[in-house]
Scaffold this active site. Structure first.
Site, PDB file in Angstrom:
ATOM      1  CE  LYS A 185      12.655 -25.748 -30.828  1.00  0.00           C
ATOM      2  NZ  LYS A 185      13.931 -25.461 -31.517  1.00  0.00           N
TER       3      LYS A 185
ATOM      4  CG  HIS B  37      14.554 -28.369 -34.402  1.00  0.00           C
ATOM      5  ND1 HIS B  37      13.676 -27.313 -34.583  1.00  0.00           N
ATOM      6  CD2 HIS B  37      13.777 -29.486 -34.321  1.00  0.00           C
ATOM      7  CE1 HIS B  37      12.431 -27.775 -34.628  1.00  0.00           C
ATOM      8  NE2 HIS B  37      12.465 -29.095 -34.471  1.00  0.00           N
TER       9      HIS B  37
ATOM     10  CB  CYS C 183       8.896 -26.800 -36.137  1.00  0.00           C
ATOM     11  SG  CYS C 183       7.390 -27.368 -35.307  1.00  0.00           S
TER      12      CYS C 183
ATOM     13  CG  PHE D 219       5.295 -32.630 -37.842  1.00  0.00           C
ATOM     14  CD1 PHE D 219       6.226 -33.402 -37.188  1.00  0.00           C
ATOM     15  CD2 PHE D 219       4.087 -32.370 -37.192  1.00  0.00           C
ATOM     16  CE1 PHE D 219       5.987 -33.913 -35.915  1.00  0.00           C
ATOM     17  CE2 PHE D 219       3.830 -32.864 -35.920  1.00  0.00           C
ATOM     18  CZ  PHE D 219       4.787 -33.635 -35.281  1.00  0.00           C
TER      19      PHE D 219
ATOM     20  CG  HIS E 171       8.932 -26.725 -30.634  1.00  0.00           C
ATOM     21  ND1 HIS E 171       9.512 -25.714 -31.374  1.00  0.00           N
ATOM     22  CD2 HIS E 171       8.700 -27.745 -31.513  1.00  0.00           C
ATOM     23  CE1 HIS E 171       9.624 -26.096 -32.625  1.00  0.00           C
ATOM     24  NE2 HIS E 171       9.142 -27.327 -32.735  1.00  0.00           N
TER      25      HIS E 171
END
Length: 398
Positions: free
Chosen positions: A322, A292, A154, A386, A327
């Site tokens: 978001k 984020h 991401c 991730f 997302h």
């Protein structure tokens, strides 16, 4: 800049959506019928490439490459970067992408169904490679500079911009088309739903599902689309008479070196710290942070603490777009630069929709729950992914 988003497919549409707090998230019966735990997703319009790309070439383009093409067409037009210039200069492309699940699945389903690799079709390999976006854009627009896909979960879209900045800063390229794309189909995110990453609500209200930093957040909402930015050296832009919107001041990055899916505080904080150090700016010069924050319990709390650690007593305004888009994953790092650019150019900060009350760990940052008409001339944007990949950009108004 060019955008293909659940908030709109033009910059004007997206700007109005941001200001009004419009949600691009819907309830998907199709996903529930298919076996999803969460029914929520962003409503990304389909792209029609027929007027622009011939049928033979369209067979090479999966969903996310189509979004990227439409966003890039608009970005090139806005940047006054015409084909004659591209043909005579080494214009590069770096784009964030980290999955092509649907295209891969469909070609392999045909192989298994018919017992022959020929059934995959001639376009399958070009659709199913992770570099499908950059290979398609490079061929369609005849780009002769760097041709590279940034696959960093991401943070992919943000890293693509950072890499473009780095190449230009070091004199290796004058102009790079960069951005991020994300497939919006259910297959690309089914495994996320399987590990209970997605939001749930007893009232099934899609507009309330994504709630970054709020104490009642319980998961993210998947989105998609594409965002393209033209990044260029100042000298090159001036020489060709390009409209100049802003300056990328600095890029910071780090790795958590820890758990594959659970973020820590130290990694994100280091990304922020490095970005600020390289920028030469004081924290008080940053007018806004586009976080984020994806609406997960641990992710939002760890980011809030990282921001608070770096910004100290300065209560910088913070929101996560978001809350409106869900997302956008591989696209998010690029689209959120565009969203924030639109705010900066139009003198407002879009509210963190659905933020009603912080929890003990998110109360340390200054979350704006509603749109405020606040002018700012520099912002910081975070993107984390991730595997513990972190990217932070600082952009200044011109």
């Amino acid at each position: 800049m060019g955008i293909w988003s659940c908030l709109g497919t033009t910059l004007d549409e997206v700007c109005k959506s941001l200001y009004s707090g419009k949600s691009g998230i819907v309830y998907s019966q199709e996903r529930m019928d298919a076996g999803f735990r969460s029914p929520f997703c962003a409503d990304v319009p389909k792209a029609d490439l027929k007027p622009f790309v011939n049928r033979n070439f369209r067979q090479f383009m999966p969903e996310e490459a189509q979004y990227a093409y439409m966003a890039t067409r608009d970005a090139l037009a806005a940047a006054k970067l015409d084909q004659d210039y591209i043909d005579s200069h080494e214009v590069g492309v770096i784009y964030g992408n980290d999955s092509v699940a649907e295209a891969t699945m469909r070609s392999l389903d045909k192989f298994r169904q018919y017992g022959s690799t020929a059934a995959c079709g001639s376009g399958a390999i070009f659709q199913s490679m992770n570099s499908t976006v950059t290979m398609n854009l490079a061929c369609l627009f005849h780009l002769k500079g760097i041709n590279l896909t940034a696959s960093a979960a991401c943070a992919s879209g943000s890293h693509s911009i950072g890499l473009a900045w780095l190449l230009i800063r070091n004199g290796l390229q004058d102009c790079v088309i960069c951005g991020g794309a994300q497939e919006a189909n259910m297959y690309g995110v089914a495994s996320f739903d399987g590990i209970q990453s997605f939001a749930l609500r007893t009232d099934n209200d899609p507009t309330k599902a994504s709630r970054p930093f709020d104490k009642d957040r319980n998961g993210l909402v998947p989105g998609g689309g594409a965002a393209t930015l033209v990044v260029e050296s100042y000298e090159s832009a001036v020489k060709r008479g390009a409209p100049i919107l802003a300056e990328i001041v600095s890029w910071g990055f780090s790795g958590n070196g820890d758990h594959i899916s659970t973020p820590n505080i130290e990694g994100p904080a280091r990304s922020l710290e490095l970005c600020l150090e390289k920028s030469g700016m004081q924290v008080s010069e940053i007018g806004y942070v586009n976080a984020h924050a994806t609406s997960t319990k641990i992710g939002d709390s760890r980011e809030a603490q990282a921001i608070a650690r770096i910004f100290g007593d300065y209560r910088v305004p913070v929101t996560s777009t978001k809350s409106q888009t869900g997302h956008e994953m591989w696209m998010a790092g690029a689209s959120e630069i565009i969203y924030t650019m639109l705010m900066m150019k139009n003198g407002f900060i879009a509210g963190n929709v659905n933020f009603e009350q912080p929890d003990d760990e998110t109360a340390c940052v200054n979350i704006l729950p509603e749109t405020r008409e606040i002018g700012f001339d520099a912002f910081l944007s975070n993107s984390f992914g991730f595997g513990g990949t972190n990217s932070t950009l600082i952009v200044k108004n011109l």
